[in-house]
Design a protein around this motif. Structure first.
Motif, PDB file in Angstrom:
ATOM      1  N   TYR A  36     -58.013   7.564 -52.883  1.00 31.75           N
ATOM      2  CA  TYR A  36     -58.303   8.805 -52.163  1.00 31.75           C
ATOM      3  C   TYR A  36     -59.748   8.786 -51.669  1.00 31.75           C
ATOM      4  CZ  TYR A  36     -54.326  10.215 -55.057  1.00 31.75           C
ATOM      5  OH  TYR A  36     -53.112  10.268 -55.693  1.00 31.75           O
ATOM      6  N   ARG A  37     -59.914   9.216 -50.422  1.00 32.74           N
ATOM      7  CA  ARG A  37     -61.258   9.383 -49.869  1.00 32.74           C
ATOM      8  C   ARG A  37     -61.391  10.810 -49.358  1.00 32.74           C
ATOM      9  NH1 ARG A  37     -63.989   6.537 -44.501  1.00 32.74           N
ATOM     10  NH2 ARG A  37     -65.361   8.295 -44.027  1.00 32.74           N
ATOM     11  N   ILE A  38     -62.447  11.469 -49.794  1.00 28.12           N
ATOM     12  CA  ILE A  38     -62.685  12.853 -49.402  1.00 28.12           C
ATOM     13  C   ILE A  38     -63.842  12.923 -48.420  1.00 28.12           C
ATOM     14  CG2 ILE A  38     -63.607  15.055 -50.244  1.00 28.12           C
ATOM     15  CD1 ILE A  38     -61.879  14.747 -52.702  1.00 28.12           C
ATOM     16  N   ASP A  39     -63.630  13.630 -47.314  1.00 30.37           N
ATOM     17  CA  ASP A  39     -64.688  14.015 -46.389  1.00 30.37           C
ATOM     18  C   ASP A  39     -64.721  15.537 -46.335  1.00 30.37           C
ATOM     19  OD1 ASP A  39     -65.171  11.349 -45.825  1.00 30.37           O
ATOM     20  OD2 ASP A  39     -63.998  11.356 -43.975  1.00 30.37           O
ATOM     21  N   VAL A  40     -65.844  16.074 -45.918  1.00 26.93           N
ATOM     22  CA  VAL A  40     -66.023  17.528 -45.850  1.00 26.93           C
ATOM     23  C   VAL A  40     -66.580  17.891 -44.486  1.00 26.93           C
ATOM     24  CG1 VAL A  40     -67.376  19.475 -46.748  1.00 26.93           C
ATOM     25  CG2 VAL A  40     -66.321  17.857 -48.338  1.00 26.93           C
ATOM     26  N   VAL A  41     -66.060  18.963 -43.908  1.00 33.75           N
ATOM     27  CA  VAL A  41     -66.662  19.539 -42.715  1.00 33.75           C
ATOM     28  C   VAL A  41     -66.887  21.018 -42.988  1.00 33.75           C
ATOM     29  CG1 VAL A  41     -64.405  19.948 -41.602  1.00 33.75           C
ATOM     30  CG2 VAL A  41     -66.469  19.879 -40.214  1.00 33.75           C
ATOM     31  N   ALA A  42     -68.063  21.494 -42.657  1.00 33.43           N
ATOM     32  CA  ALA A  42     -68.406  22.906 -42.809  1.00 33.43           C
ATOM     33  C   ALA A  42     -68.573  23.513 -41.426  1.00 33.43           C
ATOM     34  CB  ALA A  42     -69.684  23.064 -43.625  1.00 33.43           C
ATOM     35  N   CYS A  43     -68.040  24.714 -41.245  1.00 28.04           N
ATOM     36  CA  CYS A  43     -67.922  25.277 -39.899  1.00 28.04           C
ATOM     37  C   CYS A  43     -69.024  26.252 -39.513  1.00 28.04           C
ATOM     38  CB  CYS A  43     -66.568  25.984 -39.763  1.00 28.04           C
ATOM     39  SG  CYS A  43     -65.160  24.869 -39.936  1.00 28.04           S
ATOM     40  N   SER A  72     -70.244  26.838 -30.928  1.00 28.19           N
ATOM     41  CA  SER A  72     -69.625  28.159 -30.926  1.00 28.19           C
ATOM     42  C   SER A  72     -68.307  28.105 -31.684  1.00 28.19           C
ATOM     43  CB  SER A  72     -69.367  28.609 -29.490  1.00 28.19           C
ATOM     44  OG  SER A  72     -68.358  27.779 -28.895  1.00 28.19           O
ATOM     45  N   PHE A  73     -67.724  29.268 -31.921  1.00 32.33           N
ATOM     46  CA  PHE A  73     -66.437  29.296 -32.616  1.00 32.33           C
ATOM     47  C   PHE A  73     -65.381  28.523 -31.835  1.00 32.33           C
ATOM     48  CE2 PHE A  73     -62.221  31.170 -33.249  1.00 32.33           C
ATOM     49  CZ  PHE A  73     -62.079  31.013 -34.621  1.00 32.33           C
ATOM     50  N   ASP A  74     -65.313  28.757 -30.522  1.00 40.18           N
ATOM     51  CA  ASP A  74     -64.283  28.089 -29.734  1.00 40.18           C
ATOM     52  C   ASP A  74     -64.512  26.583 -29.698  1.00 40.18           C
ATOM     53  OD1 ASP A  74     -61.914  28.547 -27.943  1.00 40.18           O
ATOM     54  OD2 ASP A  74     -63.197  27.468 -26.541  1.00 40.18           O
ATOM     55  N   ASP A  75     -65.769  26.174 -29.583  1.00 39.56           N
ATOM     56  CA  ASP A  75     -66.054  24.734 -29.580  1.00 39.56           C
ATOM     57  C   ASP A  75     -65.762  24.117 -30.944  1.00 39.56           C
ATOM     58  OD1 ASP A  75     -66.774  24.719 -26.931  1.00 39.56           O
ATOM     59  OD2 ASP A  75     -68.924  24.878 -27.310  1.00 39.56           O
ATOM     60  N   THR A  76     -65.998  24.872 -32.009  1.00 39.54           N
ATOM     61  CA  THR A  76     -65.666  24.377 -33.344  1.00 39.54           C
ATOM     62  C   THR A  76     -64.166  24.178 -33.485  1.00 39.54           C
ATOM     63  OG1 THR A  76     -67.591  25.407 -34.369  1.00 39.54           O
ATOM     64  CG2 THR A  76     -65.752  24.892 -35.817  1.00 39.54           C
ATOM     65  N   VAL A  77     -63.392  25.102 -32.955  1.00 38.37           N
ATOM     66  CA  VAL A  77     -61.935  24.970 -32.999  1.00 38.37           C
ATOM     67  C   VAL A  77     -61.500  23.705 -32.263  1.00 38.37           C
ATOM     68  CG1 VAL A  77     -59.777  25.991 -32.163  1.00 38.37           C
ATOM     69  CG2 VAL A  77     -61.472  27.423 -33.309  1.00 38.37           C
ATOM     70  N   SER A  78     -62.070  23.475 -31.073  1.00 38.54           N
ATOM     71  CA  SER A  78     -61.727  22.261 -30.323  1.00 38.54           C
ATOM     72  C   SER A  78     -62.151  21.007 -31.076  1.00 38.54           C
ATOM     73  CB  SER A  78     -62.397  22.297 -28.942  1.00 38.54           C
ATOM     74  OG  SER A  78     -61.915  23.375 -28.172  1.00 38.54           O
ATOM     75  N   TYR A  79     -63.314  21.060 -31.686  1.00 36.26           N
ATOM     76  CA  TYR A  79     -63.822  19.921 -32.442  1.00 36.26           C
ATOM     77  C   TYR A  79     -62.898  19.603 -33.616  1.00 36.26           C
ATOM     78  CZ  TYR A  79     -67.129  17.143 -35.231  1.00 36.26           C
ATOM     79  OH  TYR A  79     -67.724  16.153 -35.960  1.00 36.26           O
ATOM     80  N   VAL A  91     -57.412  20.054 -46.409  1.00 34.41           N
ATOM     81  CA  VAL A  91     -57.490  21.133 -47.390  1.00 34.41           C
ATOM     82  C   VAL A  91     -58.459  22.170 -46.840  1.00 34.41           C
ATOM     83  CG1 VAL A  91     -57.973  21.789 -49.768  1.00 34.41           C
ATOM     84  CG2 VAL A  91     -57.073  19.508 -49.268  1.00 34.41           C
ATOM     85  N   SER A  92     -57.964  23.363 -46.609  1.00 30.52           N
ATOM     86  CA  SER A  92     -58.774  24.445 -46.053  1.00 30.52           C
ATOM     87  C   SER A  92     -59.198  25.377 -47.181  1.00 30.52           C
ATOM     88  CB  SER A  92     -57.957  25.211 -45.004  1.00 30.52           C
ATOM     89  OG  SER A  92     -58.597  26.409 -44.640  1.00 30.52           O
ATOM     90  N   CYS A  93     -60.493  25.636 -47.259  1.00 35.05           N
ATOM     91  CA  CYS A  93     -61.045  26.485 -48.314  1.00 35.05           C
ATOM     92  C   CYS A  93     -61.636  27.761 -47.713  1.00 35.05           C
ATOM     93  CB  CYS A  93     -62.124  25.734 -49.085  1.00 35.05           C
ATOM     94  SG  CYS A  93     -61.577  24.193 -49.843  1.00 35.05           S
ATOM     95  N   GLN A  94     -61.676  28.813 -48.520  1.00 29.39           N
ATOM     96  CA  GLN A  94     -62.347  30.067 -48.158  1.00 29.39           C
ATOM     97  C   GLN A  94     -61.686  30.780 -46.976  1.00 29.39           C
ATOM     98  OE1 GLN A  94     -66.023  28.134 -47.237  1.00 29.39           O
ATOM     99  NE2 GLN A  94     -66.837  28.308 -49.315  1.00 29.39           N
ATOM    100  N   ASN A  95     -60.386  30.557 -46.790  1.00 27.72           N
ATOM    101  CA  ASN A  95     -59.692  31.177 -45.660  1.00 27.72           C
ATOM    102  C   ASN A  95     -60.472  30.952 -44.366  1.00 27.72           C
ATOM    103  OD1 ASN A  95     -57.702  32.753 -44.309  1.00 27.72           O
ATOM    104  ND2 ASN A  95     -59.023  34.552 -44.446  1.00 27.72           N
ATOM    105  N   VAL A  96     -60.877  29.710 -44.128  1.00 25.72           N
ATOM    106  CA  VAL A  96     -61.713  29.393 -42.972  1.00 25.72           C
ATOM    107  C   VAL A  96     -60.983  29.796 -41.691  1.00 25.72           C
ATOM    108  CG1 VAL A  96     -60.880  27.002 -43.007  1.00 25.72           C
ATOM    109  CG2 VAL A  96     -62.979  27.570 -41.800  1.00 25.72           C
ATOM    110  N   ALA A  97     -61.679  30.583 -40.884  1.00 26.52           N
ATOM    111  CA  ALA A  97     -61.038  31.176 -39.703  1.00 26.52           C
ATOM    112  C   ALA A  97     -60.731  30.153 -38.627  1.00 26.52           C
ATOM    113  CB  ALA A  97     -61.943  32.271 -39.132  1.00 26.52           C
ATOM    114  N   ASP A  98     -61.393  28.997 -38.665  1.00 24.75           N
ATOM    115  CA  ASP A  98     -61.267  28.030 -37.574  1.00 24.75           C
ATOM    116  C   ASP A  98     -60.020  27.157 -37.678  1.00 24.75           C
ATOM    117  OD1 ASP A  98     -64.551  27.963 -36.746  1.00 24.75           O
ATOM    118  OD2 ASP A  98     -64.071  28.343 -38.843  1.00 24.75           O
ATOM    119  N   ILE A  99     -59.441  27.019 -38.877  1.00 24.00           N
ATOM    120  CA  ILE A  99     -58.464  25.949 -39.068  1.00 24.00           C
ATOM    121  C   ILE A  99     -57.136  26.236 -38.374  1.00 24.00           C
ATOM    122  CG2 ILE A  99     -57.585  26.770 -41.297  1.00 24.00           C
ATOM    123  CD1 ILE A  99     -58.186  23.111 -40.154  1.00 24.00           C
ATOM    124  N   TYR A 100     -56.625  27.453 -38.448  1.00 22.58           N
ATOM    125  CA  TYR A 100     -55.336  27.705 -37.801  1.00 22.58           C
ATOM    126  C   TYR A 100     -55.421  27.608 -36.279  1.00 22.58           C
ATOM    127  CZ  TYR A 100     -51.665  28.406 -41.177  1.00 22.58           C
ATOM    128  OH  TYR A 100     -50.674  28.190 -42.102  1.00 22.58           O
TER     129      TYR A 100
END
Length: 765
Positions: A36-43, A72-79, A91-100
């Protein structure tokens, strides 16, 4: 054992200091890196948020992606929509608004696990993409289950874990010495982010009551301000002064050594209302501390009143003070409660207890990943490509590989020989310089025999219209080049339509990106430009777009393959400052496809429907260190081919043809085995791979020195009316064809194992 680790992306709304951040850190620390390899992205980042978790994760080798901090939020969603394609699990944590929103846009959608530390998080947001919801306690799991009707069992409970090895008795005196405290000084602590729902004011008020009766007692508040309510920390410090606790109660801020701080305490207090399962309670239990807590959600699962801790009423500092005094007065009670809590942590919250639950979850969700449907676009999944370059060399000599290999004379025999080996679709080319030697006049005598040969042999052909060469009278930099190519494409499409009613396939301009680099920047191919690579890329893309429209005017059924190399450019670890330069080169591989699809430079006329089939060309030297040499399989920075394909499909959502692949000499069979296995793994992970084209399939003379290139299945020499065959490659082709035919629904585990075997064979070759 798999060929490479399962790649897991943890997506955080923000990275602060808390239970979920600790959980991912302990996962990264304790999961087998070979599996297993874990990476993290913070929004999102707000001034005042600590960098502690970023640093701790990076020290463990975790890639912490903070690119969204500047978006921006929209650019983060695209990213994110593009980034997730490269991962096996998200794995989405903290009910991150960007993931859905990101998953809604994503063409390659990996399985999603949501992780919730609060009931409010479980109740928020949609769940239709959520394969599993993990609540850290029963109430959170139940809340999520209520949002997942018909699949309530996909909401599960996995408590936060604690690394027992981090809790060392010897830390007690070390920390106390740091604090200037003797062993006998009673020390009561609170640990956590300074968030108002954690009711730290009740702890301070209770400390004031205790101080009046036990002036020897000392108090610690460990944790930094919450960036969303920094004023709360100021109010707490003012309250401590108001309660005359200067020199008695200390604010230590964020600390990386929480286990050591716990060892220094005698009593731990936690008084929240509205939390999930406080990770810090398990940490205090691991230290064997007597715990005072409010009966809040997960705390009620962690603590048994009067057995492993003491419960007090919410917002009742007097009751908290009474419990503190009771514990200070009874070392035996502290010992009994602390020992019971330690046993509970060992059984339920230790790494040894929790880690297997995460592994089982990851493996179960991975096993559910849907493979791509069976290939259906082409007549044959297994394909062969005939080298058909016609460019002029710097010396002025024009190449004509179809002529020098004599394929133009023996096309039908070549097609039939390949068909006998299961290759019934090929890439082949038109020679524009021969067909339009006189401007506006088309001589099809070099093309008609090949059309007829394909029809007689029953071979489907993907026709390259432009393979590096053009008529001598054309200046490729001028607008007229585009118009001439448009007219040529229209005439060629009409010629094909007149010959056959079959759906035609074309590659309008072969390797736009490579041609632009080699011919516009590197001065290697005609027109031997330098510093004009992007200009040439735009020109070739314009030509491809107008050609496709012209072809569709003739035959609306026409299909298009856009072949370009898939590359990976990495940074030398000793030159990390070059990352963005390397990444810029890597991202440039998408520019032509983006322009064709209309995603960039829309004034060229591109549109999504024009990016029909993405053709990926891949060779052993398609990955390299920026400013350095190529990297091969086994290099720590090498990216598996199937990951490159996942990223491409995630970006465009189109079917993919591996339009060129091959290698010279004895490695040919092992290379085919590796590539074929990687394609099966890509299919198992959902990438619609429509074919694998051996390129070139026929040996030929080299561009630069006329050397005989030994890179094909077929030899140039003739024996008994047909080409010689490189039998080791033919045998390997037969093997992978049989294997492919049996894998109607390829599964990740089996495909992964096949890749591992293929990699070993390639390394030995």
């Amino acid at each position: 054992m798999s060929s490479e680790p399962t790649r897991i992306l943890f997506v955080f709304a923000w990275l602060v200091v808390g239970g979920e951040e600790t959980e991912v850190r302990l996962l990264a620390q304790n999961l087998d890196p070979a599996q297993y390899r874990i990476d993290v992205v913070a929004c999102f980042h707000k001034p005042g948020m600590p960098d502690q978790t970023h640093e701790q994760l990076r020290e463990l080798g975790v890639d912490v992606d903070t690119v969204p901090y500047a978006l921006s939020f929209d650019d983060t969603v695209s990213y994110l929509a593009r980034k997730v394609a490269d991962y096996d699990l998200v794995v989405s944590c903290q009910n991150v608004a960007d993931i859905y929103p990101a998953l809604e846009r994503a063409h390659m959608r990996p399985p999603l696990i949501e992780h919730g530390g609060l009931v409010s998080e479980a109740l928020a947001g949609p769940k239709h993409f959520t394969n599993r919801y993990v609540g850290v306690c029963r109430t959170i799991r139940d809340a999520a289950a209520g949002r997942m009707p018909g699949r309530e069992h996909h909401a599960i409970e996995i408590p936060s874990m604690v690394d027992l090895d981090a809790f060392k008795a010897g830390d007690r005196m070390r920390i106390r010495l740091e604090l200037g405290l003797e062993e006998a000084v009673p020390l009561i602590g609170w640990i956590g982010r300074l968030d108002s729902k954690k009711r730290v004011e009740d702890f301070i008020a209770a400390a004031a009551i205790v101080h009046r009766q036990r002036p020897d007692a000392q108090f610690l508040v460990v944790g930094g301000p919450d960036a969303f309510m920094p004023e709360y920390a100021d109010r707490l410090k003012a309250l401590a002064v108001e309660c005359k606790l200067e020199g008695v109660l200390r604010f230590l801020g964020d600390r990386k050594d929480v286990p050591a701080i716990c060892a220094a305490l005698d009593v731990f207090t936690w008084l929240s209302r509205g939390e999930g399962m406080p990770h810090v309670i398990a940490e205090a239990g691991a230290a064997g501390l007597a715990i005072i807590a409010t009966p809040d959600n997960g705390a009620q699962q962690q603590i048994e009143d009067e057995v492993s801790g003491l419960f007090v009423s919410h917002e009742d500092p007097s009751a908290v003070a009474s419990a503190m005094l009771r514990l200070l007065d009874s070392p035996a009670l502290r010992q009994r409660l602390g020992s019971a809590m330690r046993r509970s942590v060992e059984a339920r919250y230790s790494v040894q207890a929790v880690l297997p639950q995460w592994r089982a979850l990851f493996d179960a969700v991975m096993a559910e990943r849907s493979p791509a449907p069976r290939p259906s676009v082409f007549q044959s999944y297994w394909q062969g490509g005939f080298e058909c370059s016609t460019h002029r060399l710097r010396s002025g000599r024009r190449l004509d590989i179809l002529q020098s290999s004599q394929h133009d004379k023996h096309a039908e025999a070549d097609y039939r020989q390949l068909a006998a080996r299961g290759i019934r679709t090929v890439r082949d080319g038109l020679r524009w310089h021969r067909i339009e030697a006189t401007p506006g006049k088309y001589d099809w005598s070099s093309f008609d025999p090949m059309l007829a040969a394909a029809q007689r042999a029953g071979t489907q052909v993907i026709w390259d219209l432009f393979h590096y060469g053009w008529p001598d009278d054309i200046d490729i930099w001028r607008p007229e080049f585009v118009h001439r190519f448009e007219r040529f494409a229209r005439a060629a499409a009409q010629r094909v339509r007149d010959y056959s009613d079959a759906v035609p396939f074309y590659c309008p301009v072969n390797e736009i990106s490579f041609s632009a680099w080699a011919g516009g920047d590197a001065g290697y191919l005609n027109p031997f430009g330098q510093g004009r690579g992007h200009e040439l890329k735009v020109q070739l893309t314009r030509a491809a777009i107008v050609a496709m429209h012209a072809i569709r005017d003739v035959d609306p059924r026409a299909r298009f393959v856009h072949a370009d190399p898939a590359i990976n450019v990495v940074t030398d670890p000793g030159r990390r400052h070059e990352f963005w330069a390397a990444e810029g080169h890597r991202q440039a591989q998408y520019q032509a496809w983006d322009m064709i699809a209309g995603a960039s430079w829309p004034q060229l006329g591109g549109s999504p429907d024009l990016l029909d089939i993405v053709g990926v060309n891949y060779y052993f030297n398609n990955q390299w260190i920026h400013g350095g040499p190529p990297i091969d399989i086994g290099h720590p920075q090498y990216r598996s081919l199937h990951r490159l394909l996942m990223e491409i499909h995630g970006r465009y959502g189109r079917p993919i043809l591996l339009a060129e692949t091959g290698i010279e000499f004895a490695r040919r069979p092992a290379w085919l085995g590796y590539v074929a296995a990687e394609l099966e793994l890509a299919r198992a992970k959902g990438v619609p791979m429509e074919g694998l084209c051996l390129y070139p399939v026929l040996n030929h003379f080299g561009w630069d020195d006329d050397r005989p290139c030994q890179n094909g299945l077929l030899e140039q020499e003739w024996t008994n009316g047909q080409r010689g065959v490189f039998e080791p490659l033919a045998d390997e082709l037969a093997r992978v064809q049989t294997l492919h035919a049996t894998q109607l629904q390829p599964r990740v585990a089996q495909a992964d194992d096949a890749v591992k075997v293929a990699q070993r064979h390639l390394a030995d070759a």
